[in-house]
Design a protein around this motif. Structure first.
Motif, PDB file in Angstrom:
ATOM      1  N   ILE A 139       3.741  -5.761   4.387  1.00  0.00           N
ATOM      2  CA  ILE A 139       3.692  -4.507   3.628  1.00  0.00           C
ATOM      3  C   ILE A 139       4.441  -3.433   4.416  1.00  0.00           C
ATOM      4  CG2 ILE A 139       2.197  -2.705   2.671  1.00  0.00           C
ATOM      5  CD1 ILE A 139       0.046  -4.818   2.270  1.00  0.00           C
ATOM      6  N   ALA A 140       5.548  -2.942   3.849  1.00  0.00           N
ATOM      7  CA  ALA A 140       6.348  -1.922   4.519  1.00  0.00           C
ATOM      8  C   ALA A 140       5.557  -0.616   4.622  1.00  0.00           C
ATOM      9  CB  ALA A 140       7.644  -1.693   3.753  1.00  0.00           C
ATOM     10  N   TYR A 141       5.710   0.063   5.744  1.00  0.00           N
ATOM     11  CA  TYR A 141       4.960   1.304   5.977  1.00  0.00           C
ATOM     12  C   TYR A 141       5.918   2.450   6.244  1.00  0.00           C
ATOM     13  CZ  TYR A 141       6.181   0.999  10.905  1.00  0.00           C
ATOM     14  OH  TYR A 141       6.889   0.954  12.083  1.00  0.00           O
ATOM     15  N   LYS A 142       5.390   3.643   6.154  1.00  0.00           N
ATOM     16  CA  LYS A 142       6.109   4.850   6.566  1.00  0.00           C
ATOM     17  C   LYS A 142       5.228   5.582   7.570  1.00  0.00           C
ATOM     18  CE  LYS A 142       8.800   5.579   2.344  1.00  0.00           C
ATOM     19  NZ  LYS A 142       9.116   6.523   1.237  1.00  0.00           N
ATOM     20  N   ILE A 143       5.811   5.970   8.683  1.00  0.00           N
ATOM     21  CA  ILE A 143       5.024   6.613   9.722  1.00  0.00           C
ATOM     22  C   ILE A 143       4.427   7.925   9.225  1.00  0.00           C
ATOM     23  CG2 ILE A 143       6.905   7.932  10.769  1.00  0.00           C
ATOM     24  CD1 ILE A 143       4.136   5.985  12.632  1.00  0.00           C
ATOM     25  N   GLU A 144       5.097   8.575   8.291  1.00  0.00           N
ATOM     26  CA  GLU A 144       4.562   9.831   7.751  1.00  0.00           C
ATOM     27  C   GLU A 144       3.273   9.585   6.980  1.00  0.00           C
ATOM     28  OE1 GLU A 144       7.392  10.512   3.908  1.00  0.00           O
ATOM     29  OE2 GLU A 144       8.345  10.075   5.824  1.00  0.00           O
ATOM     30  N   ASN A 145       3.181   8.407   6.334  1.00  0.00           N
ATOM     31  CA  ASN A 145       1.946   8.077   5.623  1.00  0.00           C
ATOM     32  C   ASN A 145       0.803   7.835   6.601  1.00  0.00           C
ATOM     33  OD1 ASN A 145       3.353   8.224   3.229  1.00  0.00           O
ATOM     34  ND2 ASN A 145       3.647   6.016   3.039  1.00  0.00           N
ATOM     35  N   VAL A 146       1.123   7.174   7.710  1.00  0.00           N
ATOM     36  CA  VAL A 146       0.112   6.925   8.738  1.00  0.00           C
ATOM     37  C   VAL A 146      -0.363   8.246   9.335  1.00  0.00           C
ATOM     38  CG1 VAL A 146      -0.319   5.845  10.978  1.00  0.00           C
ATOM     39  CG2 VAL A 146       1.039   4.636   9.256  1.00  0.00           C
ATOM     40  N   CYS A 147       0.576   9.120   9.674  1.00  0.00           N
ATOM     41  CA  CYS A 147       0.220  10.427  10.264  1.00  0.00           C
ATOM     42  C   CYS A 147      -0.579  11.274   9.276  1.00  0.00           C
ATOM     43  CB  CYS A 147       1.481  11.162  10.698  1.00  0.00           C
ATOM     44  SG  CYS A 147       2.332  10.406  12.108  1.00  0.00           S
ATOM     45  N   TYR A 195      -2.580  10.218   7.036  1.00  0.00           N
ATOM     46  CA  TYR A 195      -3.941   9.675   6.961  1.00  0.00           C
ATOM     47  C   TYR A 195      -4.770  10.126   8.162  1.00  0.00           C
ATOM     48  CZ  TYR A 195      -7.628   6.259   6.003  1.00  0.00           C
ATOM     49  OH  TYR A 195      -8.832   5.664   5.721  1.00  0.00           O
ATOM     50  N   VAL A 196      -4.152  10.110   9.351  1.00  0.00           N
ATOM     51  CA  VAL A 196      -4.855  10.565  10.553  1.00  0.00           C
ATOM     52  C   VAL A 196      -5.222  12.040  10.430  1.00  0.00           C
ATOM     53  CG1 VAL A 196      -4.623  10.984  13.038  1.00  0.00           C
ATOM     54  CG2 VAL A 196      -3.793   8.836  12.055  1.00  0.00           C
ATOM     55  N   LYS A 197      -4.296  12.842   9.929  1.00  0.00           N
ATOM     56  CA  LYS A 197      -4.554  14.273   9.750  1.00  0.00           C
ATOM     57  C   LYS A 197      -5.663  14.511   8.719  1.00  0.00           C
ATOM     58  CE  LYS A 197       0.056  16.053  10.855  1.00  0.00           C
ATOM     59  NZ  LYS A 197       1.268  16.720  10.290  1.00  0.00           N
ATOM     60  N   LYS A 198      -5.690  13.696   7.691  1.00  0.00           N
ATOM     61  CA  LYS A 198      -6.736  13.808   6.674  1.00  0.00           C
ATOM     62  C   LYS A 198      -8.103  13.584   7.303  1.00  0.00           C
ATOM     63  CE  LYS A 198      -8.354  11.562   2.402  1.00  0.00           C
ATOM     64  NZ  LYS A 198      -8.082  10.466   1.430  1.00  0.00           N
ATOM     65  N   ARG A 199      -8.190  12.576   8.168  1.00  0.00           N
ATOM     66  CA  ARG A 199      -9.460  12.324   8.852  1.00  0.00           C
ATOM     67  C   ARG A 199      -9.811  13.490   9.774  1.00  0.00           C
ATOM     68  NH1 ARG A 199     -12.079   7.830   9.404  1.00  0.00           N
ATOM     69  NH2 ARG A 199     -12.353   8.082  11.672  1.00  0.00           N
ATOM     70  N   GLN A 200      -8.810  14.033  10.444  1.00  0.00           N
ATOM     71  CA  GLN A 200      -9.064  15.177  11.323  1.00  0.00           C
ATOM     72  C   GLN A 200      -9.605  16.369  10.524  1.00  0.00           C
ATOM     73  OE1 GLN A 200      -5.118  15.523  12.966  1.00  0.00           O
ATOM     74  NE2 GLN A 200      -5.641  14.407  14.845  1.00  0.00           N
ATOM     75  N   CYS A 211      -5.938   2.655   5.148  1.00  0.00           N
ATOM     76  CA  CYS A 211      -4.508   2.942   4.974  1.00  0.00           C
ATOM     77  C   CYS A 211      -3.687   1.754   5.408  1.00  0.00           C
ATOM     78  CB  CYS A 211      -4.123   4.172   5.792  1.00  0.00           C
ATOM     79  SG  CYS A 211      -2.356   4.512   5.825  1.00  0.00           S
ATOM     80  N   LEU A 212      -2.794   1.287   4.533  1.00  0.00           N
ATOM     81  CA  LEU A 212      -1.891   0.178   4.865  1.00  0.00           C
ATOM     82  C   LEU A 212      -0.474   0.683   5.111  1.00  0.00           C
ATOM     83  CD1 LEU A 212      -3.184  -2.515   2.338  1.00  0.00           C
ATOM     84  CD2 LEU A 212      -3.848  -2.175   4.726  1.00  0.00           C
ATOM     85  N   GLY A 213      -0.318   1.981   5.137  1.00  0.00           N
ATOM     86  CA  GLY A 213       0.960   2.572   5.521  1.00  0.00           C
ATOM     87  C   GLY A 213       1.995   2.703   4.426  1.00  0.00           C
ATOM     88  N   ASP A 214       1.712   2.160   3.235  1.00  0.00           N
ATOM     89  CA  ASP A 214       2.696   2.246   2.155  1.00  0.00           C
ATOM     90  C   ASP A 214       2.415   3.411   1.219  1.00  0.00           C
ATOM     91  OD1 ASP A 214       0.350   1.128   1.217  1.00  0.00           O
ATOM     92  OD2 ASP A 214       1.331  -0.428   0.021  1.00  0.00           O
TER      93      ASP A 214
END
Length: 360
Positions: free
Chosen positions: A209-217, A219-224, A357-360
């Protein structure tokens, strides 16, 4: 009992938990039930290259204590293609005739080969070329052998990865960190997906599953923003950069191995979120240790089934686990395709349903 046979068994490719349980099962079934002789071949096909061939006679009383032991008492190797074997002087030689001759020198009636798709492909080619009566047993922590739902070693690897994730939750929460756990998975994300779900990871990245680092970031910010100042990221070693580049590390002997995606992600997550990040690379700890109960059961079942295939004269087949039972299929069919994670797989849907989050 039928005709007395002499069979060989070898372990090939990378080691994993459960190999000794197979050796034990094959020996007990072959000797106690059928009255056969079992020779363990040392260091995979390299043992058949040696003169005399390197073997050990296996007896039930000798193998009984090895049920839960990690590794393989026979030794193994994942180096050297016997059809293009690198020699000390830098030349390349076809040493397949030596392996075939070694098999026949031992006067074997059949050979059980325990390996992944690469090892089984080589063993099958040797068998076809040299009249070797071969039965295969699938093992790989990556669980990517085509047609079988489970391979020996996978469950133990998932258990080890899950335990590591469990432990990292506490230190991540204590320090408000993003903890990245890099797990094995040469071509498939089965370990990352299974251990990530079992360990309560917040982000799981797999090569399928292709990811985007912006999606990962994001998600982390959402948790924060929700007051959850730590996150657990599980990533398969085979995950590429966003540009599709494979990350490898060059070892001391010049070999290239997958590894480094964890640190790549850590640098970018730290930059994109301001979160302190740490990386844990589990590496070969996933291969070692005591085999899980499930791997011992699977290995024992596969070992007995392989012996019964020899008793039936059913060669060039591999034992597989499908629909909660053992089914034998032609080796060529079993290794035709890798068993990668289907993006529509039940566990992928489970992860999404859990909000992972799977990054996509």
């Amino acid at each position: 009992m039928g005709e007395r046979k002499r069979i060989g068994i070898l372990t090939s490719g990378g080691d994993c938990a459960g190999l000794n349980a197979v050796i034990r099962a094959v020996t007990r079934c072959a000797v106690d039930v059928h009255g056969w002789e079992v020779l363990g071949i040392c260091r995979a096909t390299q043992g058949l290259m040696s003169r005399p061939p390197q073997v050990m006679r296996l007896e039930p009383h000798k193998v009984d204590p090895i049920l839960m032991m990690g590794g393989t008492i026979l030794g193994t190797t994942n180096k050297g293609d016997p059809f293009a074997f690198s020699m000390p002087d830098g030349s390349v030689r076809d040493r397949s005739p030596e392996i075939i001759e070694g098999y026949h020198l031992l006067d074997l009636d059949a050979l059980i080969g325990i390996g992944g798709d690469g090892s089984l492909a080589i063993l099958r080619k040797l068998a076809q070329q040299g009249g070797i009566k071969l039965v295969g047993i699938p093992k790989t922590i990556d669980n990517d052998v085509g047609i079988t739902e489970r391979s020996i070693g996978f469950d133990t690897a998932v258990n080890i990865a899950t335990e590591a994730i469990d432990r990292l939750h506490f230190t991540a929460a204590s320090h408000d960190r993003v903890m990245i756990v890099e797990v094995m998975g040469r071509d498939a994300g089965h370990i990352a997906l299974n251990a990530g779900i079992a360990g309560g990871a917040h982000i799981i990245l797999i090569p399928e599953i292709a990811y985007k680092i912006e999606n990962v970031c994001r998600y982390v910010k959402k948790r924060q923003a929700q007051g959850l100042d730590y996150s657990i990221v599980v990533v398969s070693e085979a995950v590429c950069t966003e540009a599709g580049e494979t990350i490898e590390q060059t070892k001391s002997l010049g070999e290239c191995r997958l590894g480094g995606i964890g640190q790549y992600l850590a640098d970018r997550i730290a930059k994109g979120t301001g979160a302190e990040t740490r990386v844990t690379v589990l590496g070969h700890t996933q291969r070692g240790g005591i085999a899980s109960p499930l791997d011992r059961i699977l290995a024992s079942s596969f070992g007995v089934a392989a012996v019964e295939l020899i008793a039936e004269g059913k060669y060039d087949h591999i034992v597989t686990w499908q629909n909660r039972q053992i089914i034998s299929v032609p080796i060529a069919q079993a290794i035709q395709n890798y068993r990668v994670v289907d993006p529509e797989d039940t566990l992928v849907k489970t992860a999404r349903g859990l909000g992972i989050c799977l990054g996509d």
